[in-house]
Design a protein around this motif. Structure first.
Motif, PDB file in Angstrom:
ATOM      1  N   ARG A 248      -1.682 -32.832   3.586  1.00  0.00           N
ATOM      2  CA  ARG A 248      -1.549 -31.413   3.248  1.00  0.00           C
ATOM      3  C   ARG A 248      -1.570 -31.309   1.729  1.00  0.00           C
ATOM      4  O   ARG A 248      -0.948 -32.127   1.040  1.00  0.00           O
ATOM      5  N   VAL A 249      -2.239 -30.287   1.208  1.00  0.00           N
ATOM      6  CA  VAL A 249      -2.420 -30.141  -0.233  1.00  0.00           C
ATOM      7  C   VAL A 249      -1.903 -28.779  -0.689  1.00  0.00           C
ATOM      8  O   VAL A 249      -2.200 -27.757  -0.072  1.00  0.00           O
ATOM      9  N   SER A 250      -1.162 -28.790  -1.789  1.00  0.00           N
ATOM     10  CA  SER A 250      -0.720 -27.562  -2.437  1.00  0.00           C
ATOM     11  C   SER A 250      -0.947 -27.737  -3.932  1.00  0.00           C
ATOM     12  O   SER A 250      -0.395 -28.652  -4.543  1.00  0.00           O
ATOM     13  N   ARG A 251      -1.788 -26.870  -4.519  1.00  0.00           N
ATOM     14  CA  ARG A 251      -2.148 -27.006  -5.942  1.00  0.00           C
ATOM     15  C   ARG A 251      -1.875 -25.696  -6.672  1.00  0.00           C
ATOM     16  O   ARG A 251      -2.297 -24.625  -6.226  1.00  0.00           O
ATOM     17  N   SER A 252      -1.214 -25.796  -7.812  1.00  0.00           N
ATOM     18  CA  SER A 252      -1.077 -24.638  -8.683  1.00  0.00           C
ATOM     19  C   SER A 252      -2.030 -24.821  -9.863  1.00  0.00           C
ATOM     20  O   SER A 252      -2.233 -25.936 -10.334  1.00  0.00           O
ATOM     21  N   VAL A 253      -2.613 -23.740 -10.302  1.00  0.00           N
ATOM     22  CA  VAL A 253      -3.536 -23.752 -11.435  1.00  0.00           C
ATOM     23  C   VAL A 253      -3.044 -22.707 -12.431  1.00  0.00           C
ATOM     24  O   VAL A 253      -2.858 -21.544 -12.074  1.00  0.00           O
ATOM     25  N   ARG A 254      -2.817 -23.154 -13.665  1.00  0.00           N
ATOM     26  CA  ARG A 254      -2.373 -22.238 -14.717  1.00  0.00           C
ATOM     27  C   ARG A 254      -3.329 -22.301 -15.885  1.00  0.00           C
ATOM     28  O   ARG A 254      -3.663 -23.383 -16.363  1.00  0.00           O
TER      29      ARG A 254
ATOM     30  N   THR B 123      -4.370 -24.067  -1.260  1.00  0.00           N
ATOM     31  CA  THR B 123      -3.671 -24.708  -0.147  1.00  0.00           C
ATOM     32  C   THR B 123      -4.718 -25.151   0.859  1.00  0.00           C
ATOM     33  O   THR B 123      -5.709 -24.449   1.093  1.00  0.00           O
ATOM     34  N   GLY B 124      -4.510 -26.324   1.421  1.00  0.00           N
ATOM     35  CA  GLY B 124      -5.471 -26.832   2.392  1.00  0.00           C
ATOM     36  C   GLY B 124      -5.140 -28.253   2.786  1.00  0.00           C
ATOM     37  O   GLY B 124      -3.969 -28.663   2.787  1.00  0.00           O
ATOM     38  N   THR B 125      -6.192 -29.012   3.085  1.00  0.00           N
ATOM     39  CA  THR B 125      -6.024 -30.396   3.499  1.00  0.00           C
ATOM     40  C   THR B 125      -7.032 -31.280   2.764  1.00  0.00           C
ATOM     41  O   THR B 125      -8.089 -30.822   2.333  1.00  0.00           O
ATOM     42  N   THR B 126      -6.656 -32.540   2.641  1.00  0.00           N
ATOM     43  CA  THR B 126      -7.540 -33.569   2.118  1.00  0.00           C
ATOM     44  C   THR B 126      -7.572 -34.691   3.138  1.00  0.00           C
ATOM     45  O   THR B 126      -6.529 -35.105   3.637  1.00  0.00           O
TER      46      THR B 126
ATOM     47  N   THR C 227       1.145 -39.840  -9.675  1.00  0.00           N
ATOM     48  CA  THR C 227       2.451 -40.444  -9.408  1.00  0.00           C
ATOM     49  C   THR C 227       2.668 -40.509  -7.900  1.00  0.00           C
ATOM     50  O   THR C 227       2.397 -39.540  -7.177  1.00  0.00           O
ATOM     51  N   VAL C 228       3.149 -41.653  -7.439  1.00  0.00           N
ATOM     52  CA  VAL C 228       3.447 -41.852  -6.019  1.00  0.00           C
ATOM     53  C   VAL C 228       4.963 -41.824  -5.871  1.00  0.00           C
ATOM     54  O   VAL C 228       5.676 -42.551  -6.560  1.00  0.00           O
ATOM     55  N   HIS C 229       5.449 -40.981  -4.955  1.00  0.00           N
ATOM     56  CA  HIS C 229       6.889 -40.804  -4.781  1.00  0.00           C
ATOM     57  C   HIS C 229       7.439 -41.608  -3.614  1.00  0.00           C
ATOM     58  O   HIS C 229       8.581 -42.047  -3.655  1.00  0.00           O
ATOM     59  N   ASP C 230       6.638 -41.774  -2.566  1.00  0.00           N
ATOM     60  CA  ASP C 230       7.031 -42.616  -1.437  1.00  0.00           C
ATOM     61  C   ASP C 230       5.806 -42.803  -0.555  1.00  0.00           C
ATOM     62  O   ASP C 230       4.687 -42.458  -0.959  1.00  0.00           O
ATOM     63  N   SER C 231       5.998 -43.342   0.640  1.00  0.00           N
ATOM     64  CA  SER C 231       4.847 -43.654   1.495  1.00  0.00           C
ATOM     65  C   SER C 231       4.087 -42.424   1.961  1.00  0.00           C
ATOM     66  O   SER C 231       2.950 -42.538   2.419  1.00  0.00           O
ATOM     67  N   ASP C 232       4.680 -41.240   1.824  1.00  0.00           N
ATOM     68  CA  ASP C 232       4.060 -40.026   2.349  1.00  0.00           C
ATOM     69  C   ASP C 232       3.919 -38.892   1.350  1.00  0.00           C
ATOM     70  O   ASP C 232       3.580 -37.777   1.737  1.00  0.00           O
ATOM     71  N   ARG C 233       4.189 -39.134   0.052  1.00  0.00           N
ATOM     72  CA  ARG C 233       4.098 -38.066  -0.943  1.00  0.00           C
ATOM     73  C   ARG C 233       3.609 -38.615  -2.281  1.00  0.00           C
ATOM     74  O   ARG C 233       4.116 -39.624  -2.759  1.00  0.00           O
ATOM     75  N   TRP C 234       2.613 -37.909  -2.861  1.00  0.00           N
ATOM     76  CA  TRP C 234       2.130 -38.247  -4.194  1.00  0.00           C
ATOM     77  C   TRP C 234       1.686 -36.980  -4.893  1.00  0.00           C
ATOM     78  O   TRP C 234       1.570 -35.919  -4.261  1.00  0.00           O
TER      79      TRP C 234
ATOM     80  N   VAL D  27      -3.719 -26.330 -16.607  1.00  0.00           N
ATOM     81  CA  VAL D  27      -2.891 -27.342 -15.973  1.00  0.00           C
ATOM     82  C   VAL D  27      -3.032 -27.158 -14.467  1.00  0.00           C
ATOM     83  O   VAL D  27      -2.815 -26.059 -13.946  1.00  0.00           O
ATOM     84  N   LEU D  28      -3.443 -28.238 -13.796  1.00  0.00           N
ATOM     85  CA  LEU D  28      -3.587 -28.231 -12.336  1.00  0.00           C
ATOM     86  C   LEU D  28      -2.593 -29.243 -11.769  1.00  0.00           C
ATOM     87  O   LEU D  28      -2.701 -30.435 -12.044  1.00  0.00           O
ATOM     88  N   ARG D  29      -1.635 -28.782 -10.993  1.00  0.00           N
ATOM     89  CA  ARG D  29      -0.604 -29.645 -10.399  1.00  0.00           C
ATOM     90  C   ARG D  29      -0.809 -29.638  -8.880  1.00  0.00           C
ATOM     91  O   ARG D  29      -0.774 -28.582  -8.260  1.00  0.00           O
ATOM     92  N   THR D  30      -1.041 -30.828  -8.311  1.00  0.00           N
ATOM     93  CA  THR D  30      -1.320 -30.930  -6.879  1.00  0.00           C
ATOM     94  C   THR D  30      -0.313 -31.853  -6.222  1.00  0.00           C
ATOM     95  O   THR D  30      -0.118 -32.983  -6.667  1.00  0.00           O
ATOM     96  N   ASP D  31       0.304 -31.365  -5.151  1.00  0.00           N
ATOM     97  CA  ASP D  31       1.218 -32.169  -4.342  1.00  0.00           C
ATOM     98  C   ASP D  31       0.555 -32.473  -3.011  1.00  0.00           C
ATOM     99  O   ASP D  31      -0.041 -31.582  -2.377  1.00  0.00           O
ATOM    100  N   TYR D  32       0.661 -33.744  -2.598  1.00  0.00           N
ATOM    101  CA  TYR D  32       0.076 -34.230  -1.336  1.00  0.00           C
ATOM    102  C   TYR D  32       1.206 -34.694  -0.437  1.00  0.00           C
ATOM    103  O   TYR D  32       2.089 -35.428  -0.885  1.00  0.00           O
ATOM    104  N   ALA D  33       1.152 -34.313   0.832  1.00  0.00           N
ATOM    105  CA  ALA D  33       2.112 -34.775   1.821  1.00  0.00           C
ATOM    106  C   ALA D  33       1.326 -35.242   3.041  1.00  0.00           C
ATOM    107  O   ALA D  33       0.480 -34.506   3.579  1.00  0.00           O
ATOM    108  N   ARG D  34       1.593 -36.469   3.479  1.00  0.00           N
ATOM    109  CA  ARG D  34       0.851 -37.055   4.607  1.00  0.00           C
ATOM    110  C   ARG D  34       1.096 -36.257   5.877  1.00  0.00           C
ATOM    111  O   ARG D  34       2.216 -35.844   6.166  1.00  0.00           O
ATOM    112  N   GLU D  35       0.031 -36.030   6.640  1.00  0.00           N
ATOM    113  CA  GLU D  35       0.144 -35.389   7.950  1.00  0.00           C
ATOM    114  C   GLU D  35       0.262 -36.454   9.026  1.00  0.00           C
ATOM    115  O   GLU D  35      -0.403 -37.494   8.937  1.00  0.00           O
ATOM    116  N   GLY D  36       1.056 -36.153  10.033  1.00  0.00           N
ATOM    117  CA  GLY D  36       1.187 -37.019  11.211  1.00  0.00           C
ATOM    118  C   GLY D  36       1.424 -38.419  10.890  1.00  0.00           C
ATOM    119  O   GLY D  36       1.277 -39.375  11.465  1.00  0.00           O
TER     120      GLY D  36
END
Length: 148
Positions: free
Chosen positions: A19-25, A36-39, A118-125, A139-148
């Motif tokens: 799952r992807v969430s990106r802010s653009v400023r 918002t979407g998926t990768t 930056t990698v935060h754990d096995s399911d978030r970067w 500035v583009l900040r993107t958070d990734y969270a593993r699905e399933g």
């Protein structure tokens, strides 16, 4: 273990759906947007051992929503690293997550893209790209969270 989560093999870590969430400023104008979407990182049939990265979702800029997508190629590099390329094969940047953090740069015409991964754990970067140039200050900040 520290603030970052070391990744011995970038491609093995990235494989799958996120799952992807990106802010653009826009720092110059103050305008803001959000994606918002998926990768999905899946096997790349044209580059054995590599991954095809396909991102799709909705980008909202100044209240206007539009579909958005992009494709990148992640090729296997030495020692668990990756070489990131645009869909047409042009080089983009290298990626070394063995310490859990990596800084990359990509010159594009008069602009410079500087990214921190930056990698935060096995399911978030996260990625944070700063884009600067004569007509850009983003500035583009993107958070990734593993699905399933």
């Amino acid at each position: 273990m520290g603030e970052f989560w070391p990744v011995p093999d970038a491609l093995a870590y990235l494989a799958g759906r996120w799952r992807v969430s990106r802010s653009v400023r826009d720092l110059a104008s103050g305008a803001e947007g959000e994606f918002t979407g998926t990768t999905e990182f899946r096997e790349d049939g044209e580059a054995p051992g590599g991954l095809l990265h396909h991102e799709s979702g909705t980008f909202v800029w100044q209240g206007v929503a539009r579909p958005a997508e992009r494709t990148l190629r992640f090729l296997r590099g030495p020692g668990g690293t990756a070489q990131v390329r645009f869909a047409d094969g042009r080089p983009f940047h290298d990626l070394d997550l063995t310490s859990g953090r990596h800084v990359a740069a990509h010159p594009c015409a008069a602009d410079l893209y500087r990214g921190e991964f930056t990698v935060h754990d096995s399911d978030r970067w996260r990625t944070v790209w700063h884009v600067g140039g004569p007509a850009k200050d983003l500035v583009l900040r993107t958070d990734y969270a593993r699905e399933g």
